[in-house]
Every structure is written in C-alpha cells, then in structure tokens.
Design an enzyme around this catalytic site. Structure first.
Site, PDB file in Angstrom:
ATOM      1  N   ASP A  88       1.647  49.481  83.739  1.00  0.00           N
ATOM      2  CA  ASP A  88       0.177  49.492  83.767  1.00  0.00           C
ATOM      3  C   ASP A  88      -0.248  50.774  84.540  1.00  0.00           C
ATOM      4  OD1 ASP A  88       1.075  48.211  86.301  1.00  0.00           O
ATOM      5  OD2 ASP A  88      -1.146  47.709  86.558  1.00  0.00           O
ATOM      6  N   GLU A 153       0.661  45.757  88.412  1.00  0.00           N
ATOM      7  CA  GLU A 153       0.743  46.386  89.635  1.00  0.00           C
ATOM      8  C   GLU A 153      -0.606  47.077  90.163  1.00  0.00           C
ATOM      9  OE1 GLU A 153       1.808  49.229  92.986  1.00  0.00           O
ATOM     10  OE2 GLU A 153       0.753  49.870  91.210  1.00  0.00           O
TER      11      GLU A 153
HETATM   12  N1  BES Z   1       2.423  54.260  93.100  1.00  0.00           N
HETATM   13  C1  BES Z   1       1.394  53.589  93.860  1.00  0.00           C
HETATM   14  C2  BES Z   1       1.761  53.451  95.272  1.00  0.00           C
HETATM   15  C3  BES Z   1       1.709  54.663  96.261  1.00  0.00           C
HETATM   16  C4  BES Z   1       0.614  55.471  96.181  1.00  0.00           C
HETATM   17  C5  BES Z   1       2.959  55.176  96.949  1.00  0.00           C
HETATM   18  C6  BES Z   1       0.672  56.642  97.043  1.00  0.00           C
HETATM   19  C7  BES Z   1       2.834  55.867  97.721  1.00  0.00           C
HETATM   20  C8  BES Z   1       1.835  56.915  97.580  1.00  0.00           C
HETATM   21  C9  BES Z   1       0.798  52.172  93.301  1.00  0.00           C
HETATM   22  O1  BES Z   1       0.928  52.250  92.014  1.00  0.00           O
HETATM   23  C10 BES Z   1      -0.603  51.921  93.853  1.00  0.00           C
HETATM   24  O2  BES Z   1      -1.205  52.559  93.398  1.00  0.00           O
HETATM   25  N2  BES Z   1      -0.589  50.797  94.726  1.00  0.00           N
HETATM   26  C11 BES Z   1      -1.836  50.415  95.225  1.00  0.00           C
HETATM   27  C12 BES Z   1      -1.770  49.066  95.834  1.00  0.00           C
HETATM   28  C13 BES Z   1      -2.186  47.885  94.881  1.00  0.00           C
HETATM   29  C14 BES Z   1      -2.060  46.735  95.689  1.00  0.00           C
HETATM   30  C15 BES Z   1      -3.462  48.150  94.039  1.00  0.00           C
HETATM   31  C16 BES Z   1      -2.325  51.429  96.320  1.00  0.00           C
HETATM   32  O3  BES Z   1      -1.453  51.786  96.966  1.00  0.00           O
HETATM   33  O4  BES Z   1      -3.594  51.532  96.146  1.00  0.00           O
HETATM   34 ZN    ZN Z   2      -0.987  53.425  91.532  1.00  0.00          ZN
END
Ligand code: BES
Ligand code: ZN
Length: 465
Positions: A88, A153
């Site tokens: 996604d 995710e």
């Molecule tokens: N790939 C990201 C996580 C990420 C972002 C790792 C920047 C390292 C650096 C992941 O897809 C993401 O965006 N996660 C969300 C959290 C989720 C619970 C909505 C985030 O970090 O905001």
């Molecule tokens: Zn992300």
C-alpha cells in the site's frame, strides 16, 4: 546455468519493467475509493510470488485490505527468513507538485519516480527477485523464505497485527527481514537498529451546535478554533520540550557510547537545513539533530482545520475545530500511556466553554535491537558485498510498529536492511527510488540469503558450559 551475478546483470531491464508494472497500481490504503487498487496490488504480488518459485502462495482477506503470504521451503535443515513488506502507498496530494504523474513510473537520472517506489513496493520486490534469482541459477535457495506482505502499513497495520497472532506457527522463522527504511547516504550504507514508536490522536473541540454569525455572537461565546490553537500551543515550550505531564517519565536516556557513535557519523546540520530548504533547524535544547530525530520523542500537529478556508472572507464562528496530533516515541514509552496522558492534559487545559474529545487513531512502540546478533552480522556482510563498503548501524525517526510485534510474537530478531535514500521524498510529491539502490538491493538480499544459509548464519552460537 548463469552465475547469480551474471544472471542479475542480465535481468536488469526485466526487473525494471516489473517494478514499473507494480508502481502503476494506485494502491492508496487510506482512500476507500482505491480499495480495488489495493486488491490489485495484492494480486500482483500473489502472482509474482508464484512466478518467482514460491511453492505455496495464499491471499487472506481481512476486514480491510488483503494480506499476501508466500513460501519456498525447499532448504531442509537450513534457517528460515520471513520477509515483511507493504504494497500500500500514501496519498499523492498535492498532485500539482509532481513532475510526472505519481502512477506513471518515470525514469530520470537513474531514479524511478512514482508513489510507492521507495516506500515500499520497490524495496519489497528486491527480495522476491532475489529468491527467484537463486532458484533460477542454482535450482535452490540457501535458506527457506517466507513472505508476509500487507496493504495497511500506511494506516496502522491493524489486520496484520491480528494475522500475526493467529498465524504465529505458520510464520515461524529464524529472522524477520524488512526493507522499508533508508540508508544513511549513497556513499555510506547502513543497517537500521532502532525505530521510533508512534501515538496518533485526533482532537475535536466543540462550541455551539451550529456555526454562528461572528457579528451577532462574537465576543459573547467561545470560538472553538481559538480554543483549540491555544490548547495545542501549550503542548510544547519554547525550548522544544513537550509539556504533557509525565511525557518523559519512561524515556530511556541515550548512552554515552550511542551519543559518541551518532557524533562520528558524517552528518551536517547545514546540509540537512539546505536539503529541506528551511531558514533554520529547531528542536529540543541539549541534543543534536540526529539525537532529536532518532532517540528523543517528539510531538507534531499533522493537520488542523476549522471554519472557513475558501477564497475571500466569511464572518463565522465555527461550531467545531479539529486537529491531528502525533507523537514519536522512544523506548520505554508506551503508546497507550502516552495517549492517555496527552488526552488527560488536553482535557485539563481546555476552556470550560468547549467540549473536547480525543480519539486515538493508532499507535505502536519504539524498537531498538542489539547490533551483534548473528542475523545482523550476516546482513552486514551481505551489504558489504553488494555495496562495496561495510555498513554503519544507525537509528531512524520513522515508525514500523509491526517490527516490535514480530519480535514479541515470533520471538526472533528483525533485520532492517533498507535500500532507500534520505532524499526519496517519502509521503511527499516526487517520491523516487534510486535504481543503483534497487539493483544493489536485489544483490544484497540474494547475498543475505547466502550468508544466513551458512552454518550458524542465523542462529545465536550455543553457550559454552
Ligand atoms: N517506510 C516508512 C517508515 C520509515 C519512515 C522508516 C522514515 C524510516 C524513515 C513507513 O512506511 C511509514 O511511513 N510508517 C509510518 C507509521 C505508520 C504507523 C503510519 C510513519 O512512520 O509515519
Ligand atoms: Zn510510509
């Protein structure tokens, strides 16, 4: 049969065209009108796992978006890895700032531009292509491989959390491998050993039953928008510290060794400031930028809306005002406790003349892992082989709450071997994935399978008595 290396360089064009195929699917998980596209992305992954050589692939429907599971378990007696990733993507607005349409993948200067290129479709398929490369060049793979790919995710991984608990036996493995992070820089490969956690709240402040004429009523009633911004302004002080009582109670202090390691990295505040185009940086006093981003908690308003925001003027006292507020957490803060403390404080400081409700949208804990585990060391060797340089260990400020759940539920270590770069524009216009990182990422994943397949490659050495 071709060697692995020769095969991978021969297949580059096909790998790129497959990457383009999957990036063309607008699988925006938060947008209900795109649910069929998220499903299409799941079907694409399902088909691709089958054609890569997985012997069992299953798509599980959930109350929300499907989960795709695949496995190749032909390496009897060898360790098993579980590759986790997501198909996604984030919404694309503001659309007008994209230089090419977000779902028409376009290569410019050795980078592929499309929503989901780095976060996370481009990264996740490196492992599918790596398994396929082993199977096609040697007829086997040095380790058993399971895939768990999800479509939620970006909206909190609710279904996969439940799936994990219900299918812990099926998902049993020796290590979880995730590529959903960035490297420190193109010149300095890295492995991530820490992520921040998250608490995400929506705050609603209500005044009257309906909007009011600001001439007739203004001055005699409270304005919920004024009330809300006043409350939000009290969540942080001028020195960048969060003022919610008890917010820092459980925060684990940085060790001297970790502070030293952060300082040894080639980081420049100037370069960071310039890369984001801001007049200055700002953060909690007493900490460096890397410490603030990776190992200190933070609080941000992610959105705020109320009243009239169209062209021109409208004299109105809005009936309600809303804000989305999130906090990044570090060990040993828990999302539930922080959400409770934030809600209690907001209600306490809210003026008597409004009604305040706080809804917890989602959350999850921070994750920090030891860097000397055999699986981490295997990943380190794999990256050195693919990128020509030993990786450094870094933390990241972003969150992948499911990583801590894997460790808790399956009792195995997670290895965060991401191939993105810091300027990939995640969640922003013009998201891209560097194609060198893509091709090297496939190699690194293939090498990781080799390294983990070595005797004791994934196991903790037995303690000597
Ligand atoms: N790939 C990201 C996580 C990420 C972002 C790792 C920047 C390292 C650096 C992941 O897809 C993401 O965006 N996660 C969300 C959290 C989720 C619970 C909505 C985030 O970090 O905001
Ligand atoms: Zn992300």
């Amino acid at each position: 049969m071709a060697t692995l290396g020769a095969y991978l360089s021969e297949q580059r064009d096909r790998h790129l065209s497959e990457l383009k195929d999957v990036l063309a699917i607008p699988s925006i998980s938060t947008d209900p009108t795109r649910a069929a596209d998220v499903k299409r992305a799941a079907e694409w992954m399902h088909g691709r796992l089958e054609s890569a050589g997985c012997t069992r692939v299953a798509t599980h429907s959930t109350p929300f978006h499907p989960i795709v599971y695949g496995e190749w378990l032909g390496a009897a007696g060898r360790p098993t890895i579980l590759v986790y990733g997501h198909f996604d993507v984030q919404p694309v607005d503001p659309l007008e700032l994209w230089h090419s349409p977000p779902f028409e993948p376009t290569v410019r200067d050795g980078r592929i531009y499309a929503r989901g290129s780095s976060d996370d479709k481009g990264q996740v398929i490196t492992h599918v292509l790596a398994l396929e490369a082993h199977l096609r060049t040697s007829g086997t793979c040095p380790v058993n491989v399971k895939f768990l790919l999800e479509g939620e995710e970006e909206v909190g991984s609710e279904s996969v959390e439940a799936f994990l608990k219900a299918h812990a036996r099926e998902l049993a493995c020796d290590a979880v491998v995730v590529s959903d992070t960035a490297m420190f820089s193109k010149r300095l490969p890295s492995i991530v050993y820490g992520l921040r956690g998250l608490t995400y709240l929506e705050v609603l402040v209500r005044g009257s039953d309906s909007d009011l004429h600001s001439g007739s009523f203004g001055g005699a009633v409270i304005n919920p928008a004024n009330a809300l911004v006043g409350m939000l302004a009290r969540l942080k002080d001028a020195k960048g510290r969060v003022t919610i009582p008890g917010f820092y109670d459980k925060v684990r202090r940085l060790t001297a060794a970790e502070r030293k390691a952060f300082r040894a990295l080639p980081h420049s505040d100037q370069a960071l400031r310039r890369s984001i185009g801001a007049p200055d940086l700002f953060g909690e006093a007493g900490y460096t930028s890397l410490e603030r981003m990776w190992a200190r908690p933070s609080l941000d308003i992610n959105g705020i809306w109320s009243g009239f925001t169209g062209k021109g003027a409208k004299t109105v006292i809005p009936a309600e005002a809303r804000a989305k507020v999130s906090m990044r957490l570090v060990p040993d803060q828990t999302s539930a406790e922080i959400a409770r403390k934030a809600a209690a404080y907001l209600k306490k400081i809210a003026p008597k003349a409004v009604k305040t409700t706080v809804e917890e949208l989602h959350g999850g804990p921070a994750w920090v892992a030891p860097t000397d585990h055999p699986a981490m060391r295997a990943a380190s060797r794999a990256i050195r082989r693919a990128f020509g340089k030993a990786p450094v260990f870094v933390r990241e400020g972003g969150s992948i709450p499911i990583v801590a759940s894997f460790e808790r539920t399956l009792g195995v270590p997670a290895v965060l071997m991401g191939f993105g770069l810091q300027d990939d524009n995640l969640h922003a216009p013009n998201e891209k994935f560097d194609l060198d990182q893509f091709y090297r990422g496939i190699e690194a994943s293939a090498f990781l399978m080799e390294e983990l397949g070595q005797p004791n490659g994934a196991k903790k050495p037995a303690r000597r008595r």
